[in-house]
Design an enzyme around this catalytic site. Structure first.
Site, short mmCIF file in Angstrom:
data_model
loop_
_atom_site.label_atom_id
_atom_site.label_comp_id
_atom_site.label_asym_id
_atom_site.label_seq_id
_atom_site.Cartn_x
_atom_site.Cartn_y
_atom_site.Cartn_z
N SER A 15 0.83 -0.80 -0.26
CA SER A 15 -0.12 0.14 -0.49
C SER A 15 0.27 1.48 -0.22
O SER A 15 0.84 2.15 -1.21
CB SER A 15 -0.72 -0.25 1.17
OG SER A 15 -2.15 1.31 1.03
N TRP A 34 2.68 1.93 -3.18
CA TRP A 34 1.27 2.25 -4.06
C TRP A 34 1.31 3.64 -4.75
O TRP A 34 1.47 4.13 -5.71
CB TRP A 34 0.10 1.76 -4.12
CG TRP A 34 -1.32 1.71 -5.18
CD1 TRP A 34 -1.55 1.26 -5.53
CD2 TRP A 34 -1.66 3.70 -4.99
NE1 TRP A 34 -2.57 1.52 -6.35
CE2 TRP A 34 -3.01 3.18 -5.60
CE3 TRP A 34 -1.73 4.67 -3.66
CZ2 TRP A 34 -3.70 3.65 -5.66
CZ3 TRP A 34 -2.58 5.06 -3.62
CH2 TRP A 34 -4.04 5.17 -5.31
N HIS A 35 1.15 4.07 -3.46
CA HIS A 35 1.69 5.66 -3.21
C HIS A 35 2.31 6.05 -4.00
O HIS A 35 2.41 7.22 -4.46
CB HIS A 35 1.43 6.45 -2.01
CG HIS A 35 0.23 6.16 -1.26
ND1 HIS A 35 -0.81 4.89 -0.66
CD2 HIS A 35 -1.52 6.52 -0.96
CE1 HIS A 35 -1.87 4.76 -0.40
NE2 HIS A 35 -2.18 6.04 -0.03
N GLY A 36 3.67 5.79 -3.92
CA GLY A 36 5.11 6.34 -4.64
C GLY A 36 6.09 5.67 -4.56
O GLY A 36 6.50 5.35 -3.97
N PHE A 46 0.21 10.26 -7.42
CA PHE A 46 -0.33 8.76 -7.70
C PHE A 46 -0.92 8.44 -8.61
O PHE A 46 -0.93 6.52 -8.41
CB PHE A 46 -1.15 8.65 -6.51
CG PHE A 46 -0.59 9.12 -4.69
CD1 PHE A 46 1.19 9.05 -4.75
CD2 PHE A 46 -1.23 10.02 -3.99
CE1 PHE A 46 2.12 9.90 -3.70
CE2 PHE A 46 -0.24 10.41 -2.55
CZ PHE A 46 0.57 10.17 -2.62
#
Length: 478
Positions: free
Chosen positions: A322, A325-327, A478
Site C-alpha cells: 500500500s 502504491w502511493h509513490g 499517485f
C-alpha cells in the site's frame, strides 16, 4: 482539468445539459457522451496519455471475452496473468522505473562498484494507479466468475474512463459500477440535490480546509530547521488535515458529480480522524483502496487465518505494498511499515475488530474513553504522516529530531489563527454529521427553506472568501 477550476465549472453544466436534455433518449448515446467527455476531461492534462487508457481498455475487454469462452484452467490463468502483467507493467514503467534503477545503482556503489546509467525523464500519467486497479478488478472478478464479462464495448469503456472518479478514485469494483452503465438512467431530483450538496462540501474541504492548511505545511516542511518543536508538530497536524480535506474532498466531489448523472459510487472516507484505534482508521480511510488490497491481495495470501507468522507476514505485505502504491520513494514504504507496526498488536490480540460500533452513539460530545482513544490514534497517525509528506527519509528523520528539541514546549513560531478557526468549524460539522455518508448529507433538512439556503450560501461564500492558494490535488501524483 481539475474540479476546483473555471474549466470544470463550465464543463460540468455543459455535459449535464447534453446528458439529460439532448442524449437522454438513448442509453448508448448517453454512454458515448460519457466516454467522449471523459477523454476530454483526462486529455486536458496531456492528450498523449489517452492511448494508455485506450490500450488498457482494449486489453481487458478482449481478455474478458476470451475468459468467457475458455474453460481450460491453465489457459484461463494465462489470460489472467496477461492482464495483470500488462497493467502492472505500464504502472511499473511509468511510476517505478527510475526508483528501481537508482536503487540498483546505489546498491552496487555500496559494494564499491560504479554503474553508469541514466534515469529517464518519464512523466507520470495522472491517475494511472487508480484506473489500473479498477480494470484489474474487472479481469480478476471475471476470472473468478463473480462477474459476467462485458460484451458492450462502449459501456466497458465508460466504466474504465468515467471522468468523476478517473483521476483519484474511488477505485470502483466492476461488479458495482459496470452494471450501472447497462441500465437506463432517469433523472432523480433528490439524488441530484444530494449530489450537489456533497460537491459543495467537497469543495469546502478542498478549497477552504486543505488549501489553507497547505500554505502553513509547505512553509514549515520547507524550512523545518528554523522552527521549534511545537511549530513542527503544528505543521504535521496541519498536513494531516490537508491530506484529509484534499483527498476526501476529491472523493466527495467525484461521488456527488456521479449522482448528477445517475450513478452511485462507493463511500471512500468515513470520518477517519474519529477512529478509536488504527484498525478502525483503516476501515474508514481510503476505503476503496483498503478493501481492494484486502480482497485481491490479503485474502488470497491467506489473510489472518493462518498461524502467527502468516498473520505478521501478510500484514506487512499489505501495508508495504500500500505504501509503495502511493509513490516510488522509501518514505512511502516506511509510512506503510509504521502502519503495519501499529496494526499488528491489535491483530495478534484479536482486537482489530473491537471498534465497529457507532462512535459515541447518542452523545453530543465523546466520552472520556473515546476522547483518549481518538487522540492517541490521531497522534500516531500524524507521526506516520511525517514520512508521507517528507521529500526523503533524511528529511523525515531530521524533522522528527527537531521536534524533540529543547524548545518543544515553547509556543509555536507561526500562529495561523484563521486556519485554526476554520478547522474548529470544520471538525464541529464533521462530528455532528459523523453518522451520515458525508457531514452535511442531512444538514438542515428539517429547517425552513430560507435558513437552509442561507447555510448553503454561507458555505459558498466561505469557498470564495476563505479560499487558500490553489493547490493541485495531492493524490494526482499517485
Amino acid at each position: 482539468m481539475i474540479f476546483n477550476s473555471l474549466e470544470f465549472a463550465i464543463f460540468l453544466p455543459l455535459i449535464f445539459f447534453l446528458y439529460w436534455f439532448v442524449f437522454n433518449k438513448s442509453l448508448k448515446a448517453q454512454n458515448i457522451l460519457l466516454v467522449v467527455s471523459s477523454y476530454v476531461f483526462y486529455g486536458w492534462w496531456d492528450w498523449r496519455f489517452l492511448s494508455l487508457i485506450l490500450f488498457s481498455t482494449l486489453v481487458d475487454y478482449s481478455i474478458g471475452l476470451q475468459l468467457r469462452k475458455e474453460e481450460v484452467k491453465t489457459k484461463r490463468k494465462v489470460l489472467l496473468w496477461t492482464s495483470i502483467l500488462v497493467n502492472l507493467g505500464f504502472l511499473g514503467f511509468f511510476k517505478y522505473f527510475n526508483f528501481f534503477l537508482d536503487n540498483f545503482k546505489q546498491a552496487f556503489t555500496f559494494f564499491g562498484y560504479q554503474i553508469d546509467g541514466y534515469s529517464l525523464n518519464i512523466i507520470l500519467p495522472v491517475g494511472i494507479s487508480f484506473y489500473t486497479f479498477q480494470t484489474l478488478s474487472y479481469t480478476i472478478d471475471v476470472y473468478k466468475r463473480k462477474l459476467e464479462p462485458s460484451k458492450d464495448f462502449i459501456s466497458f469503456t465508460a466504466f474504465v474512463c468515467f471522468f468523476p472518479q478517473l483521476v483519484a478514485g474511488p477505485i470502483e469494483r466492476a461488479v458495482n459500477l459496470l452494471p450501472q452503465f447497462y441500465k437506463k438512467r432517469t433523472f432523480n431530483y433528490t439524488k441530484a440535490v444530494n449530489g450537489l450538496r456533497q460537491i459543495l462540501w467537497g469543495l469546502f474541504k478542498k478549497v477552504v480546509i486543505a488549501d489553507n492548511c497547505a500554505v502553513v505545511v509547505n512553509k514549515i516542511f520547507a524550512n523545518y530547521e528554523n522552527y521549534n518543536g511545537s511549530t513542527l508538530i503544528l505543521g504535521a497536524v496541519f498536513f494531516a488535515f490537508q491530506i484529509y480535506g484534499d483527498f476526501s474532498g476529491y472523493s466527495d466531489i467525484a461521488i456527488g458529480t456521479s449522482r448528477l448523472f445517475g450513478f452511485d459510487l462507493m463511500k471512500n472516507f468515513n470520518f477517519p480522524y474519529f477512529s478509536r484505534d488504527i484498525a478502525e482508521f483503516w476501515r474508514r480511510w481510503h476505503i476503496s483502496l483498503s478493501t481492494w488490497f484486502r480482497d485481491y491481495l490479503y485474502i488470497p495470501l491467506g489473510g489472518s487465518k493462518g498461524g502467527t507468522w502468516m498473520k505478521v507476514r501478510n500484514t506487512f505485505i499489505i501495508f508495504l505494498v500500500s505504501g509503495f502504491w502511493h509513490g516510488a520513494n522509501w518514505t512511502f514504504i516506511i509510512w506503510g511499515g509504521l502502519n503495519a507496526l501499529y496494526f499488528l498488536p491489535l491483530l495478534l490480540t484479536k482486537r482489530n475488530r473491537k471498534n465497529t460500533d457507532e462512535i459515541s452513539k447518542g452523545r453530543i460530545l465523546p466520552s472520556v474513553k473515546d476522547s483518549v482513544s481518538i487522540l492517541f490514534t490521531f497522534a500516531i497517525t500524524v507521526l506516520a504522516w511525517i514520512f508521507f509528506r517528507a521529500d526523503t527519509v533524511d528529511h523525515a528523520l531530521n524533522y522528527l529530531a527537531n521536534i524533540l528539541s529543547y524548545d518543544l514546549f515553547s509556543l509555536p513560531q507561526i500562529a495561523p489563527y484563521k486556519t485554526l478557526g476554520l478547522l474548529f468549524v470544520f471538525l464541529t460539522i464533521e462530528w455532528l454529521g459523523r453518522n451520515n455518508n458525508f457531514a452535511i448529507e442531512k444538514f438542515g433538512e428539517r429547517w425552513y427553506k430560507p435558513l437552509r439556503w442561507a447555510t448553503y450560501y454561507l458555505l459558498i461564500f466561505s469557498i470564495f472568501y476563505f479560499a487558500g492558494d490553489q493547490q493541485e490535488f495531492i493524490y494526482f501524483q499517485f
